[in-house]
Motif scaffolding. Structure first.
Motif, PDB file in Angstrom:
ATOM      1  N   ASP A 124       0.842  -1.189   0.214  1.00 10.79           N
ATOM      2  CA  ASP A 124       0.119   0.079  -0.008  1.00 10.79           C
ATOM      3  C   ASP A 124       0.894   1.242  -0.104  1.00 10.79           C
ATOM      4  O   ASP A 124       1.912   1.441   0.764  1.00 10.79           O
ATOM      5  N   CYS A 125       0.882   2.220  -1.003  1.00  7.93           N
ATOM      6  CA  CYS A 125       1.644   3.339  -1.304  1.00  7.93           C
ATOM      7  C   CYS A 125       0.948   4.511  -1.600  1.00  7.93           C
ATOM      8  O   CYS A 125      -0.345   4.407  -2.020  1.00  7.93           O
ATOM      9  N   THR A 171       2.421   6.947  -4.115  1.00  9.65           N
ATOM     10  CA  THR A 171       3.503   6.910  -5.009  1.00  9.65           C
ATOM     11  C   THR A 171       3.507   8.507  -5.370  1.00  9.65           C
ATOM     12  O   THR A 171       2.796   8.828  -6.430  1.00  9.65           O
ATOM     13  N   ASP A 180       8.189   5.748  -3.010  1.00 13.06           N
ATOM     14  CA  ASP A 180       7.369   4.861  -3.371  1.00 13.06           C
ATOM     15  C   ASP A 180       7.784   4.144  -4.586  1.00 13.06           C
ATOM     16  O   ASP A 180       7.497   2.952  -4.574  1.00 13.06           O
ATOM     17  N   ALA A 181       8.007   5.015  -5.547  1.00 11.10           N
ATOM     18  CA  ALA A 181       8.156   4.609  -6.859  1.00 11.10           C
ATOM     19  C   ALA A 181       9.276   3.746  -6.905  1.00 11.10           C
ATOM     20  O   ALA A 181       9.129   2.506  -7.501  1.00 11.10           O
ATOM     21  N   LEU A 185       8.494   0.410  -5.259  1.00  5.66           N
ATOM     22  CA  LEU A 185       7.693  -0.592  -6.233  1.00  5.66           C
ATOM     23  C   LEU A 185       8.580  -1.221  -7.061  1.00  5.66           C
ATOM     24  O   LEU A 185       8.672  -2.435  -7.583  1.00  5.66           O
ATOM     25  N   VAL A 232      -1.128  -4.160  -5.418  1.00  2.00           N
ATOM     26  CA  VAL A 232      -0.857  -2.821  -5.290  1.00  2.00           C
ATOM     27  C   VAL A 232      -1.969  -2.028  -4.893  1.00  2.00           C
ATOM     28  O   VAL A 232      -2.621  -1.638  -5.835  1.00  2.00           O
ATOM     29  N   SER A 235      -3.525   2.019  -3.302  1.00  2.00           N
ATOM     30  CA  SER A 235      -3.131   3.184  -3.251  1.00  2.00           C
ATOM     31  C   SER A 235      -3.927   4.099  -2.348  1.00  2.00           C
ATOM     32  O   SER A 235      -5.078   4.137  -2.356  1.00  2.00           O
ATOM     33  N   ASN A 261       0.067   6.222 -11.202  1.00  2.00           N
ATOM     34  CA  ASN A 261       1.478   6.133 -11.175  1.00  2.00           C
ATOM     35  C   ASN A 261       1.909   4.593 -11.069  1.00  2.00           C
ATOM     36  O   ASN A 261       2.766   3.990 -11.489  1.00  2.00           O
ATOM     37  N   ASN A 262       0.960   3.947  -9.896  1.00  2.00           N
ATOM     38  CA  ASN A 262       1.347   2.550  -9.735  1.00  2.00           C
ATOM     39  C   ASN A 262       1.019   1.840 -11.299  1.00  2.00           C
ATOM     40  O   ASN A 262       1.789   0.768 -11.163  1.00  2.00           O
ATOM     41  N   LEU A 296       4.146  -0.129 -13.115  1.00  6.53           N
ATOM     42  CA  LEU A 296       4.008  -1.834 -13.337  1.00  6.53           C
ATOM     43  C   LEU A 296       4.104  -2.059 -14.651  1.00  6.53           C
ATOM     44  O   LEU A 296       4.767  -3.044 -15.196  1.00  6.53           O
ATOM     45  N   VAL A 317      -4.226  -3.569  -9.088  1.00  8.25           N
ATOM     46  CA  VAL A 317      -4.080  -2.191  -8.631  1.00  8.25           C
ATOM     47  C   VAL A 317      -5.391  -1.646  -8.045  1.00  8.25           C
ATOM     48  O   VAL A 317      -6.380  -1.749  -8.942  1.00  8.25           O
TER      49      VAL A 317
END
Length: 356
Positions: free
Chosen positions: A22-23, A25, A29-30, A33, A47, A49, A62-63, A67, A77
């Protein structure tokens, strides 16, 4: 009075681990990941958010983009809460940029977030795989607090929990006493630590706080070493005397995006008189969750201040049972920056060579 503060040392391991991340980003955080994606022994289960560095929709975008860059379109996500439990959301465009990833311009992902929410995803996964999943939270603890409300047995269902947050007898980075993640949602942090009170020591969250994460200080030479290890055609120089906002021309896509993220982060730290450096807090927490870091922890009872206007978000650790309350955390007391960067550079370079 019992002194429970004797450090317990954890050595690196490549034992397979399944991670729920859990982030919010976020540049660091990036990096966290990307690092998890680079580790063959890490199964990235999902992942989720949380709003923090940027709003929840931007975090999810971003996640998804990161990915996709790593060829990991298989990882779900999801978006959870869109605001802290009780106070308004505050974001940090000055720290991480308007999109949360500095100067990097990632291609928009070809898929959307999951229809189900973060809390449902976490609870379903933990129930389906009891004792198998490690939770890593590098964001405010909003989603995790809501997941604990939905399933109070999460402390028993999860294999482990790693949290990046707090500052213990150490200067805060948001207020004089408070760290960013905890300050964004102190009420969530208080709920999370309360939920773990009285759990066996091996189930207590491992907390990576500022006194150890600020030791993971990235410098321009680390970016140059990453580019060289990734086989870039030319040296990657991110230097303090270059114009602010200069963009990378690295021949490798991953190196280019990492470089553009970190230049912004270096500039931010310099603006706040910390030097042309970057504290990559969340990477360290990811290496703890992945089992690849050497570190020591001390058991403690954590209090999160939620009432005092000046001290809101402040975290205090009782290492000696002076409060007479049950421990609820294991706080990292020692880490090894040189080892951490050797691990990060080698691992990201390997991923960079794979994705091109």
């Amino acid at each position: 009075m019992h002194d429970q503060s004797r450090p317990v040392v954890h050595e690196p391991s490549r034992t397979p681990v399944s991670v729920l991340l859990d982030c919010d980003t976020g540049i660091d955080d990036a990096l966290a990941l990307l690092y998890l994606c680079s580790q063959p022994h890490v199964e990235l289960v999902a992942v989720t958010s949380t709003p923090g560095n940027v709003d929840a929709d931007q975090v999810a975008a971003n996640n998804l983009a990161l990915l996709q860059l790593c060829g990991r379109g298989d990882v779900p996500v999801a978006i959870g809460a869109r605001a802290p439990l009780r106070i308004p959301l505050v974001t940090t465009p000055e720290t991480h940029g308007p999109q949360g990833i500095g100067y990097a311009e990632l291609p928009t992902a070809s898929r959307a977030p999951e229809a189900r929410g973060a809390v449902d995803l976490w609870v379903e996964a933990a129930r389906a795989r009891p004792g198998e999943l490690t939770a890593l939270i590098t964001a405010p603890l909003t989603n995790f607090a809501l997941a604990l409300r939905a399933e109070p047995r999460l402390p028993e269902l999860l294999a482990g929990v790693v949290i990046m947050g707090g500052a213990y007898y150490y200067q805060g980075n948001t207020t004089p006493t408070a760290e960013w993640n905890t300050h964004v949602d102190p009420h969530a942090a208080a709920e999370v630590f309360a939920a773990f009170a009285g759990q066996p020591e091996e189930r207590l969250p491992i907390v990576c706080a500022l006194e150890t994460t600020e030791r993971i200080e990235m410098h321009p030479e680390h970016v140059a070493a990453l580019a060289e290890a990734a086989g870039c055609a030319a040296p990657e120089l991110v230097l303090p005397d270059q114009p602010e906002g200069q963009r990378s021309t690295a021949s490798n896509r991953l190196v280019k995006h990492v470089s553009d993220m970190l230049r912004f982060y270096f500039e931010f730290h310099r603006h706040y008189d910390q030097g042309y450096v970057a504290h990559v807090h969340d990477y360290f927490a990811a290496s703890v969750a992945a089992g690849t870091a050497r570190y020591a922890v001390r058991t403690a009872t954590v209090h999160v201040e939620v009432d005092s206007p000046r001290l809101i978000g402040t975290t205090v650790a009782d290492y000696r049972e002076l409060w007479g309350e049950r421990p609820n955390a294991r706080i990292v007391s020692a880490n090894h920056p040189q080892e951490a960067f050797a691990e990060l550079i080698g691992s990201l370079a390997s991923l960079a060579r794979t994705v091109g």
